[in-house]
Design an enzyme around this catalytic site. Structure first.
Site, PDB file in Angstrom:
ATOM      1  N   GLN A   1       0.849  -1.197   0.000  1.00 33.67           N
ATOM      2  CA  GLN A   1       0.000   0.000   0.000  1.00 33.67           C
ATOM      3  C   GLN A   1       0.882   1.243   0.000  1.00 33.67           C
ATOM      4  O   GLN A   1       1.522   1.557   1.003  1.00 33.67           O
ATOM      5  CB  GLN A   1      -0.870  -0.025   1.259  1.00 33.67           C
ATOM      6  CG  GLN A   1      -1.766   1.167   1.421  1.00 33.67           C
ATOM      7  CD  GLN A   1      -2.303   1.290   2.851  1.00 33.67           C
ATOM      8  OE1 GLN A   1      -1.804   0.636   3.769  1.00 33.67           O
ATOM      9  NE2 GLN A   1      -3.289   2.124   3.050  1.00 33.67           N
ATOM     10  N   GLY A   2       0.934   1.953  -1.125  1.00 33.82           N
ATOM     11  CA  GLY A   2       1.779   3.147  -1.258  1.00 33.82           C
ATOM     12  C   GLY A   2       0.964   4.412  -1.095  1.00 33.82           C
ATOM     13  O   GLY A   2       0.643   5.089  -2.077  1.00 33.82           O
TER      14      GLY A   2
ATOM     15  N   SER B   1       1.375   6.659   2.226  1.00 35.45           N
ATOM     16  CA  SER B   1       2.116   7.645   3.019  1.00 35.45           C
ATOM     17  C   SER B   1       3.356   8.142   2.295  1.00 35.45           C
ATOM     18  O   SER B   1       4.024   7.387   1.575  1.00 35.45           O
ATOM     19  CB  SER B   1       2.554   7.022   4.349  1.00 35.45           C
ATOM     20  OG  SER B   1       1.451   6.499   5.028  1.00 35.45           O
TER      21      SER B   1
ATOM     22  N   GLU C   1      -9.094  -1.640   5.929  1.00 34.05           N
ATOM     23  CA  GLU C   1      -7.921  -1.887   6.763  1.00 34.05           C
ATOM     24  C   GLU C   1      -8.331  -1.922   8.230  1.00 34.05           C
ATOM     25  O   GLU C   1      -7.977  -2.826   8.970  1.00 34.05           O
ATOM     26  CB  GLU C   1      -6.887  -0.771   6.534  1.00 34.05           C
ATOM     27  CG  GLU C   1      -5.611  -0.933   7.368  1.00 34.05           C
ATOM     28  CD  GLU C   1      -4.601   0.181   7.120  1.00 34.05           C
ATOM     29  OE1 GLU C   1      -5.004   1.288   6.701  1.00 34.05           O
ATOM     30  OE2 GLU C   1      -3.403  -0.061   7.352  1.00 34.05           O
TER      31      GLU C   1
ATOM     32  N   GLU D   1      -4.444  10.082  17.572  1.00 34.95           N
ATOM     33  CA  GLU D   1      -5.073  11.416  17.568  1.00 34.95           C
ATOM     34  C   GLU D   1      -6.063  11.534  16.412  1.00 34.95           C
ATOM     35  O   GLU D   1      -7.185  12.038  16.571  1.00 34.95           O
ATOM     36  CB  GLU D   1      -4.007  12.521  17.455  1.00 34.95           C
ATOM     37  CG  GLU D   1      -3.097  12.656  18.673  1.00 34.95           C
ATOM     38  CD  GLU D   1      -2.033  11.563  18.770  1.00 34.95           C
ATOM     39  OE1 GLU D   1      -1.815  10.839  17.777  1.00 34.95           O
ATOM     40  OE2 GLU D   1      -1.432  11.420  19.849  1.00 34.95           O
TER      41      GLU D   1
HETATM   42  C1  LIG Z   1       4.327  -0.372  11.263  1.00 32.34           C
HETATM   43  C2  LIG Z   1       3.804   0.615  10.255  1.00 32.34           C
HETATM   44  C3  LIG Z   1       3.404   0.179   9.012  1.00 32.34           C
HETATM   45  C4  LIG Z   1       2.927   1.090   8.063  1.00 32.34           C
HETATM   46  N1  LIG Z   1       2.576   0.617   6.817  1.00 32.34           N
HETATM   47  C5  LIG Z   1       2.176   1.504   5.876  1.00 32.34           C
HETATM   48  C6  LIG Z   1       1.906   1.050   4.543  1.00 32.34           C
HETATM   49  O1  LIG Z   1       2.016  -0.138   4.224  1.00 32.34           O
HETATM   50  N2  LIG Z   1       1.543   1.957   3.618  1.00 32.34           N
HETATM   51  C7  LIG Z   1       1.404   3.285   3.910  1.00 32.34           C
HETATM   52  O2  LIG Z   1       1.024   4.060   3.021  1.00 32.34           O
HETATM   53  N3  LIG Z   1       1.666   3.756   5.160  1.00 32.34           N
HETATM   54  C8  LIG Z   1       2.054   2.900   6.142  1.00 32.34           C
HETATM   55  N4  LIG Z   1       2.345   3.360   7.410  1.00 32.34           N
HETATM   56  C9  LIG Z   1       2.293   4.795   7.661  1.00 32.34           C
HETATM   57  C10 LIG Z   1       1.188   5.273   8.570  1.00 32.34           C
HETATM   58  O3  LIG Z   1      -0.063   5.199   7.931  1.00 32.34           O
HETATM   59  C11 LIG Z   1       1.542   6.710   8.987  1.00 32.34           C
HETATM   60  O4  LIG Z   1       2.723   6.634   9.765  1.00 32.34           O
HETATM   61  C12 LIG Z   1       0.456   7.380   9.739  1.00 32.34           C
HETATM   62  O5  LIG Z   1      -0.648   7.629   8.925  1.00 32.34           O
HETATM   63  C13 LIG Z   1       0.927   8.703  10.363  1.00 32.34           C
HETATM   64  O6  LIG Z   1       1.558   9.528   9.443  1.00 32.34           O
HETATM   65  P1  LIG Z   1       2.989  10.167   9.746  1.00 32.34           P
HETATM   66  O7  LIG Z   1       3.909   9.093  10.184  1.00 32.34           O
HETATM   67  O8  LIG Z   1       3.381  10.996   8.563  1.00 32.34           O
HETATM   68  O9  LIG Z   1       2.765  11.139  11.003  1.00 32.34           O
HETATM   69  P2  LIG Z   1       2.144  12.605  10.994  1.00 32.34           P
HETATM   70  O10 LIG Z   1       0.912  12.633  10.192  1.00 32.34           O
HETATM   71  O11 LIG Z   1       3.228  13.569  10.631  1.00 32.34           O
HETATM   72  O12 LIG Z   1       1.763  12.774  12.520  1.00 32.34           O
HETATM   73  C14 LIG Z   1       2.733  13.101  13.525  1.00 32.34           C
HETATM   74  C15 LIG Z   1       1.986  13.316  14.841  1.00 32.34           C
HETATM   75  O13 LIG Z   1       1.072  14.434  14.718  1.00 32.34           O
HETATM   76  C16 LIG Z   1      -0.260  14.047  15.043  1.00 32.34           C
HETATM   77  N5  LIG Z   1      -1.207  14.732  14.172  1.00 32.34           N
HETATM   78  C17 LIG Z   1      -1.118  14.901  12.821  1.00 32.34           C
HETATM   79  N6  LIG Z   1      -2.200  15.550  12.352  1.00 32.34           N
HETATM   80  C18 LIG Z   1      -3.013  15.791  13.412  1.00 32.34           C
HETATM   81  C19 LIG Z   1      -4.300  16.414  13.594  1.00 32.34           C
HETATM   82  N7  LIG Z   1      -4.961  16.906  12.556  1.00 32.34           N
HETATM   83  N8  LIG Z   1      -4.839  16.456  14.833  1.00 32.34           N
HETATM   84  C20 LIG Z   1      -4.167  15.937  15.903  1.00 32.34           C
HETATM   85  N9  LIG Z   1      -2.946  15.348  15.817  1.00 32.34           N
HETATM   86  C21 LIG Z   1      -2.381  15.270  14.589  1.00 32.34           C
HETATM   87  C22 LIG Z   1      -0.289  12.551  14.800  1.00 32.34           C
HETATM   88  O14 LIG Z   1      -1.308  11.924  15.529  1.00 32.34           O
HETATM   89  C23 LIG Z   1       1.122  12.105  15.231  1.00 32.34           C
HETATM   90  O15 LIG Z   1       1.154  11.954  16.634  1.00 32.34           O
HETATM   91  C24 LIG Z   1       2.831   2.473   8.372  1.00 32.34           C
HETATM   92  C25 LIG Z   1       3.243   2.920   9.654  1.00 32.34           C
HETATM   93  C26 LIG Z   1       3.729   2.019  10.581  1.00 32.34           C
HETATM   94  C27 LIG Z   1       4.161   2.546  11.925  1.00 32.34           C
END
Ligand SMILES: Cc1cc2nc3c(=O)[nH]c(=O)nc-3n(C[C@H](O)[C@H](O)[C@H](O)COP(=O)(O)OP(=O)(O)OC[C@H]3O[C@@H](n4cnc5c(N)ncnc54)[C@H](O)[C@@H]3O)c2cc1C
Length: 379
Positions: A124-125, A127, A242, A362
């Protein structure tokens, strides 16, 4: 919501229970990530041959046509039997259901069977380095070129990209419209030089996910799912599946882990400690709440046809219970539990990701507040 199983549901459960007893693949192999993945791929083939892959997929697409309650029963039985997950879990839980919901007949013909058999692994691409929670702001762009699209950008946290044949890829096809409206959902062939996969090492030592560097990757028109500019709607279907998929077996797995933790507390002479007992009881109550909530979400899904935002509640409860449980295990077992190769150490470290993967805590709280409880929106 009726929690009593019908005679058909009981027969379904008994049939699967007997099948699992006969076909259990045995313990996981030693030998690292690749050996484990091959073990899971082999297990998926056994499931497929037995007609137990894609249990809730319609029969016409190779599934078993089971109801979502039967799907939940099956997830529980598999957790109870402690069989591995199938290798193509993202294809089974997200890719296939999305193709079934939004794909045309040719796409169904092309993509569904190899998902079920595990011959073609999906990732799943979505993020990107600067777009996780705010997914609609993603920058990977797709530009029209003869008979197809050229895609350029960077993705991150792409689970199983190093094993995958296909990627559910969300890209911007129109930069001049509001951000949610300019996205398109593609199925991108990972077997091309324009897609570079670089593994990321996790706190557990595994490399389950990756970075993707994409430079002019080619995607033919026939691999657009749900129409150009409709990517956001298709992506939402993916995320709902999911979260719905996560909830079903979580309570049973957590219940088994909690029993193991209670045993650990006895072994360490902590079973009579009132604070430990209180924490164990709170976890047990939380897990039961998760089980009942997951059943309620399933009932709702059966009424409306697609998973709703209630799956976000289960995802929240699961991540908080699993983190609480593994933290308590470390409290009970002490630092020696954190030695390399100890299963509790692995569980404790892996649980840190639970409140990020599949939507952060969150963000899920916002969804639950606005879309489940109907509270006023802040923006
Ligand atoms: C083990 C694992 C597997 C994963 N597998 C996949 C995958 O296969 N494909 C894929 O596409 N992605 C994948 N992900 C990515 C995952 O979906 C993202 O990490 C997640 O959506 C959060 O995005 P981010 O890491 O950019 O954090 P950010 O969005 O930058 O968030 C950082 C912090 O800010 C908070 N925050 C952000 N916006 C808000 C808001 N509006 N209100 C309150 N708080 C907020 C968040 O809660 C978090 O604490 C995976 C992640 C993990 C850990």
């Amino acid at each position: 919501m009726d929690l009593t199983l019908t005679a058909e549901e009981e027969a379904f459960r008994d049939e699967l229970r007997a099948w699992l007893e006969e076909n259990h693949p045995g313990p996981s192999p030693t030998g690292g990530d690749q050996a484990q993945f091959e073990f899971e791929r082999k297990w998926q083939k056994v499931l497929h041959a037995g007609g137990w892959a894609g249990i809730s997929w319609p029969k016409e697409y190779g599934g078993r046509g089971a109801t979502l309650i039967e799907q939940a029963i099956a997830s529980e039985e598999m957790a109870r039997a402690k069989v591995p997950r199938p290798a193509n879990v993202l294809g089974l839980v997200m890719g296939g259901p999305v193709v079934i919901a939004h794909g045309d007949e040719e796409q169904k013909e092309r993509f569904l069977d190899p998902i079920l058999s595990g011959d073609e692994i999906w990732c799943q691409g979505f993020s990107e380095p600067e777009s996780g929670s705010d997914l609609a702001s993603l920058k990977t762009k797709a530009v029209k070129s003869n008979g197809g699209w050229k895609v350029t950008g960077q993705k991150v946290w792409t689970t199983f990209a190093h094993e995958a044949k296909w990627c559910m890829l969300l890209a911007r096809t129109d930069p001049d419209v509001p951000k949610h409206k300019g996205l398109t959902y593609f199925i991108c062939d990972m077997e091309q030089d324009a897609v570079e996969v670089r593994p990321l090492r996790q706190i557990t030592g595994e490399s389950e996910f990756n970075e993707l560097f994409i430079e002019d990757a080619e995607i033919p028109d026939e691999n657009v799912i749900g129409g150009v500019g409709n990517g956001w709607n298709v992506a939402i279907t993916t995320l709902m599946h999911e979260r719905a998929g996560l909830g079903a077996s979580a309570a049973l797995q957590l219940g088994i882990a909690l029993d193991e933790l209670a045993e650990l507390a006895s072994e360490r002479g902590r079973a009579d400690d009132p604070i430990i007992r209180d924490k164990l009881a709170r976890l047990r109550i939380g897990i039961e709440g998760l089980r009942l909530g997951a059943m309620r979400a399933l009932t709702e899904t059966m009424k409306v046809g697609i998973p709703g935002p209630e799956g976000s509640v289960a995802k929240l409860q699961w991540s908080s219970a699993n983190q609480g449980l593994t933290e308590l295990a470390v409290e009970v077992g002490g630092v020696e539990l954190l030695e390399k190769d100890n299963l509790w150490a692995y569980r404790f470290l892996r649980a840190r990701a639970n409140s990020i993967e599949g939507g952060t805590t969150e963000i899920l709280k916002n969804i639950v507040a606005e879309r489940v409880l109907g509270l006023p929106k802040l923006r």
